[in-house]
Design an enzyme around this catalytic site. Sequence first.
Site, short mmCIF file in Angstrom:
data_model
loop_
_atom_site.label_atom_id
_atom_site.label_comp_id
_atom_site.label_asym_id
_atom_site.label_seq_id
_atom_site.Cartn_x
_atom_site.Cartn_y
_atom_site.Cartn_z
N TYR A 71 0.82 -1.21 0.00
CA TYR A 71 0.00 0.00 0.00
C TYR A 71 0.86 1.26 0.00
CZ TYR A 71 1.34 0.54 4.84
OH TYR A 71 2.09 0.71 5.98
N PHE A 85 2.31 9.76 3.36
CA PHE A 85 2.63 9.67 4.78
C PHE A 85 2.98 8.26 5.21
CE2 PHE A 85 -1.90 8.86 4.73
CZ PHE A 85 -2.04 7.82 5.62
N ASP A 86 2.72 7.27 4.35
CA ASP A 86 3.06 5.90 4.70
C ASP A 86 3.05 5.04 3.44
OD1 ASP A 86 3.72 3.70 6.22
OD2 ASP A 86 1.73 3.44 7.10
N ILE A 105 -7.39 0.76 10.30
CA ILE A 105 -8.46 1.76 10.37
C ILE A 105 -9.74 1.22 9.74
CG2 ILE A 105 -6.94 3.77 10.55
CD1 ILE A 105 -7.37 4.24 7.55
N TYR A 131 -8.23 8.38 11.17
CA TYR A 131 -7.64 8.70 12.48
C TYR A 131 -8.38 9.81 13.21
CZ TYR A 131 -3.89 5.76 10.73
OH TYR A 131 -3.18 4.70 10.23
N PHE A 148 -5.58 5.88 -0.07
CA PHE A 148 -4.70 4.72 -0.10
C PHE A 148 -4.85 4.00 -1.42
CE2 PHE A 148 -5.07 5.14 4.50
CZ PHE A 148 -3.78 4.86 4.93
#
Length: 189
Positions: A71, A85-86, A105, A131, A148
């Site tokens: 991802y 961010f990830d 999440i 979040y 995502f």
Amino acid sequence: VQPNNYSTFYDDQRQNWSIMFESEKAAVDFSKQVCIAKCNSSPALDSVLCQDLLLGEGQGVEGGDSLEVAYTGWLFQNNGLGQVFDSNVNKDKLLRLKLGSGKVIKGWEEGMLGMKKGGRRLLIIPPAWAYGAQGVAGRVPPDSTLVFEVEVRRVKLAKECSASDGLSVSSRDSPAPSPVPSSDGFSSD
């Protein structure tokens, strides 16, 4: 999204259209932009927006199934993809998760249902499904909408069990009819 770089859609008069793209990348990029446009045109995002980029093969995943996922996550900024961010795309380890276990999440739990092995999907997740007001210190600001791109690399179905004759049986082994476009998921706008 259809196999061989095709996409199909309905217009306002329920007329069916197909587009063939020159490459898989062009089809994927177009599909991402469709999802982003859908997000930008909705007055308030109150659920997860999903757009398949590649369909994958096999059975769609359900709650209880175990997945290994690659991802990338972006902040949704200025009406589009903002800062990453990830991501685990260029790392050796895939993310392992069991759908429905609450380890990721809520937007992932919802948005990945029905995905197939090898499938890729874009998820746009509102803050309440991500979040929320807390955010993630140093990475995700409070009340952030997230995007995502997820790819299912491996699947282990939860409903596989061993029958008395020793054959493996799955409650989802029956071949499903090919997907027929329906009005589900299409809003009047």
